[in-house]
Enzyme design. Structure first.
Site, PDB file in Angstrom:
ATOM      1  N   SER A 181      51.062  35.480  38.429  1.00 21.92           N
ATOM      2  CA  SER A 181      49.678  35.447  37.944  1.00 21.92           C
ATOM      3  C   SER A 181      49.647  35.758  36.432  1.00 21.92           C
ATOM      4  CB  SER A 181      48.822  36.415  38.771  1.00 21.92           C
ATOM      5  OG  SER A 181      47.468  36.258  38.432  1.00 21.92           O
ATOM      6  N   ASP A 281      44.718  27.870  45.566  1.00 22.50           N
ATOM      7  CA  ASP A 281      44.558  28.835  44.479  1.00 22.50           C
ATOM      8  C   ASP A 281      43.458  28.336  43.535  1.00 22.50           C
ATOM      9  OD1 ASP A 281      44.844  30.361  42.167  1.00 22.50           O
ATOM     10  OD2 ASP A 281      47.005  30.037  41.993  1.00 22.50           O
ATOM     11  N   HIS A 311      45.447  32.544  45.780  1.00 20.69           N
ATOM     12  CA  HIS A 311      46.080  33.239  44.657  1.00 20.69           C
ATOM     13  C   HIS A 311      46.649  34.580  45.146  1.00 20.69           C
ATOM     14  CE1 HIS A 311      46.775  33.339  40.383  1.00 20.69           C
ATOM     15  NE2 HIS A 311      46.459  34.615  40.376  1.00 20.69           N
TER      16      HIS A 311
END
Ligand SMILES: *[C@@H]1O[C@H](CO)[C@@H](O)[C@H](O)[C@H]1NC(C)=O
Ligand SMILES: *[C@@H]1O[C@H](CO)[C@@H](O)[C@H](O)[C@H]1NC(C)=O
Ligand SMILES: *[C@@H]1O[C@H](CO)[C@@H](O)[C@H](O)[C@H]1NC(C)=O
Ligand SMILES: *[C@@H]1O[C@H](CO)[C@@H](O)[C@H](O)[C@H]1NC(C)=O
Length: 338
Positions: A181, A281, A311
């Site tokens: 991320s 995501d 995500h």
């Protein structure tokens, strides 16, 4: 994830936001206060208070059949530190070194967050590597490029080999930068910087980058899959980018201005870039956009893009983590051999 507190804490907050959106979308436009959602309180001086009960941390694990961990200071003046993970296996010498940056939208979480800590123990064990996970400074107290500076510090820390584990068990000539991320964004930018520091960093040699669902903006700030995320997404970037920066910023958009000249260095050095993502995501399309861009720039990039999920899934879901490890072994053969 049966524990509702844990559920709120982690990046699955993004996933749960999706379901809230879906439930509400038939009624009226959802109004989500991003501060309440992330359990943070803005302070008058521009800092934020992170409500502690939602952000637990765990100590290093000194006795485990998976991996041992240890905390060491990085730069005491900046209060940065490193958590090391060494696999509990018999012949653990000359291990590749994975320098890792955790996720948390640049503003939250830690390498000591239980989910990252456990993911990194498994990473050390399954990939048979020494993990150097960087506790970098967070925004908005320390805006970008502070986190990039801190991870770059960690590369010099590895190079210096003052640490016993690095000296005894690691092979700095097989170094891979990995991030999830926001951490994916961080290691991408650190990689760009490090690509022109190869001489200074010796004997450390970077072989490439692993970007796990990297948190990037895009060629347009409106390119997130789900427009309902705009308020949350905008706030995160406004808290993280340098004051006064707009979307025309290479930290936000790696394609801005045609991308960094250092991509030619990365290409010349033969680095491999692995990008893992999935189309459930909310920022998947930005990841795909960056993947295609790197391909066009002639970088040796491999994508592993699957359907569904959300995500944060590679950190929290053991099956997806195994798929990730398999993908990394493939791209980084022969450096990663387990
Ligand atoms: C250490 O790791 C083991 C798994 O190998 C686990 O059972 C144990 O609970 C962990 N201890 C701590 C303090 O996290
Ligand atoms: C390392 O793992 C083995 C099992 O694979 C276990 O017997 C041993 O106690 C572990 N070492 C430590 C220090 O936890
Ligand atoms: C992703 O990687 C895994 C593990 O190597 C592999 O089984 C799978 O087929 C890959 N999927 C795609 C879409 O590349
Ligand atoms: C590109 O990376 C793959 C591994 O994903 C590797 O097998 C191949 O040799 C690399 N190509 C070049 C030109 O370096």
């Amino acid at each position: 994830m049966k524990n509702p507190t844990k559920l709120l804490v982690f990046l699955f907050l993004i996933a749960s936001l999706v379901s809230i959106q879906i439930t509400l979308s038939n009624a009226q436009p959802p109004l989500i206060d991003p501060y309440a959602f992330f359990h943070i309180i803005p302070n008058p001086d521009g800092s934020i208070t992170r409500i502690k009960e939602f952000y637990p941390i765990v100590p290093p694990n000194t006795s485990s059949n998976i991996a041992f961990s240890r905390d060491v200071p990085l730069n005491p003046a900046k209060k940065t530190w490193i958590r090391l993970y060494l696999p509990n296996k018999s012949n653990d010498y000359n291990l590749p070194i994975v320098v890792f940056a955790h996720g948390g939208q640049f503003i939250l979480l830690s390498t000591a967050t239980p989910q990252f800590d456990s993911f990194l123990s498994n990473t050390a064990n399954q990939l048979h590597v020494l993990v150097v996970s960087v506790e970098y400074r967070l925004a908005p107290e320390h805006r970008l490029p502070a986190a990039y500076d801190d991870v770059l510090d960690a590369l010099y820390w590895v190079k210096d080999k003052k640490d016993e584990w690095v000296r005894k068990y690691g092979d700095a000539s097989k170094c891979i930068l990995m991030g999830e991320s926001a951490g994916g964004n961080i290691v991408y930018n650190v990689g760009l910087r490090a690509s022109v520091l190869t001489r200074e960093l010796r004997p450390l040699v970077i072989r490439g980058l692993v970007l796990i669902q990297p948190f990037f903006g895009g060629s347009s700030p409106k390119s997130a899959n789900d427009g309902n995320f705009q308020a949350v997404d905008d706030l995160l970037w406004h808290m993280s980018l340098p004051i006064g920066a707009n979307w025309n910023n290479p930290y936000f958009n790696p394609m801005y201005g045609g991308g960094s000249h250092n991509l030619d260095r990365i290409k010349g050095l033969g680095w491999r870039i692995a990008i893992a993502g999935c189309d459930g995501d909310f920022i998947f399309y930005r990841q795909l956009e960056v993947f295609k861009f790197l391909e066009r720039r002639g970088v040796n990039v491999t994508g592993n893009f699957t359907r569904g999920f959300y995500h944060g899934v590679f950190i929290g879901d053991a099956t997806k983590a195994q798929q990730l490890y398999q993908f990394v072994r493939g791209v980084f053969s022969p450096y990663v051999t387990s």
